[in-house]
Design a protein around this motif. Structure first.
Motif, mmCIF file in Angstrom:
data_model
loop_
_atom_site.group_PDB
_atom_site.id
_atom_site.type_symbol
_atom_site.label_atom_id
_atom_site.label_comp_id
_atom_site.label_asym_id
_atom_site.label_seq_id
_atom_site.Cartn_x
_atom_site.Cartn_y
_atom_site.Cartn_z
ATOM 1 N N ASP A 112 2.718 1.653 -3.422
ATOM 2 C CA ASP A 112 1.803 2.055 -4.488
ATOM 3 C C ASP A 112 1.380 3.512 -4.328
ATOM 4 O O ASP A 112 1.333 4.267 -5.302
ATOM 5 C CB ASP A 112 0.578 1.140 -4.497
ATOM 6 N N CYS A 113 1.090 3.915 -3.113
ATOM 7 C CA CYS A 113 0.685 5.303 -2.862
ATOM 8 C C CYS A 113 1.834 6.263 -3.153
ATOM 9 O O CYS A 113 1.617 7.338 -3.721
ATOM 10 C CB CYS A 113 0.197 5.468 -1.431
ATOM 11 N N ARG A 128 -0.052 9.643 -3.688
ATOM 12 C CA ARG A 128 -1.274 9.712 -2.879
ATOM 13 C C ARG A 128 -0.963 9.418 -1.414
ATOM 14 O O ARG A 128 -0.018 8.702 -1.108
ATOM 15 C CB ARG A 128 -2.292 8.670 -3.345
ATOM 16 N N LYS A 129 -1.779 9.941 -0.550
ATOM 17 C CA LYS A 129 -1.660 9.620 0.861
ATOM 18 C C LYS A 129 -2.346 8.284 1.112
ATOM 19 O O LYS A 129 -3.375 7.976 0.506
ATOM 20 C CB LYS A 129 -2.325 10.695 1.716
ATOM 21 N N MET A 130 -1.768 7.503 2.008
ATOM 22 C CA MET A 130 -2.338 6.194 2.319
ATOM 23 C C MET A 130 -3.754 6.332 2.871
ATOM 24 O O MET A 130 -4.642 5.550 2.520
ATOM 25 C CB MET A 130 -1.445 5.449 3.309
ATOM 26 N N ASP A 188 -5.973 8.598 2.188
ATOM 27 C CA ASP A 188 -6.895 8.892 1.087
ATOM 28 C C ASP A 188 -7.214 7.628 0.297
ATOM 29 O O ASP A 188 -8.355 7.413 -0.116
ATOM 30 C CB ASP A 188 -6.314 9.960 0.157
ATOM 31 N N GLU A 189 -6.215 6.797 0.079
ATOM 32 C CA GLU A 189 -6.414 5.554 -0.662
ATOM 33 C C GLU A 189 -7.369 4.629 0.085
ATOM 34 O O GLU A 189 -8.315 4.093 -0.495
ATOM 35 C CB GLU A 189 -5.072 4.855 -0.897
ATOM 36 N N ARG A 234 2.212 6.784 -6.866
ATOM 37 C CA ARG A 234 1.137 7.590 -7.438
ATOM 38 C C ARG A 234 0.973 8.951 -6.769
ATOM 39 O O ARG A 234 0.123 9.738 -7.151
ATOM 40 C CB ARG A 234 -0.179 6.812 -7.376
ATOM 41 N N LEU A 277 0.832 -1.207 0.000
ATOM 42 C CA LEU A 277 0.000 0.000 0.000
ATOM 43 C C LEU A 277 0.862 1.251 0.000
ATOM 44 O O LEU A 277 0.652 2.176 -0.794
ATOM 45 C CB LEU A 277 -0.933 -0.012 1.219
ATOM 46 N N LYS A 278 1.862 1.274 0.868
ATOM 47 C CA LYS A 278 2.736 2.441 0.983
ATOM 48 C C LYS A 278 3.508 2.680 -0.311
ATOM 49 O O LYS A 278 3.618 3.814 -0.789
ATOM 50 C CB LYS A 278 3.705 2.245 2.153
#
Length: 75
Positions: free
Chosen positions: A52-53, A58-60, A62-63, A56, A49-50
């Motif tokens: 991938d975020c 993005r904040k975790m 928000d994901e 991209r 997750l970390k």
């Protein structure tokens, strides 16, 4: 050698106007109050997750929020 002082601008204030109730002002800024959720997940899932975020931008939080909204819908 002397150092040059550069003034930094502050954040624009969006504080309540004079005479405005602070609680009403805070309430008007949020559509719905938030609740904090703390969960334990496997380290490997956290790493995926970390990563991938980060890729991209993005904040975790928000994901995860978007995934929950996708599953349970917006109210």
């Amino acid at each position: 050698m002397s150092s040059k002082k550069v003034p930094l601008g502050g954040k624009p204030s969006s504080a309540p106007k004079s005479g405005q109730d602070v609680d009403a002002w805070v309430g008007s800024r949020q559509k719905e109050p938030n609740k904090r959720l703390t969960i334990d997940i496997p380290a490997s899932l956290h790493a995926k997750l970390k990563s991938d975020c980060a890729i991209r931008g993005r904040k975790m939080a928000d994901e995860v929020r978007d995934l929950l909204l996708e599953k349970y819908g917006k109210s």
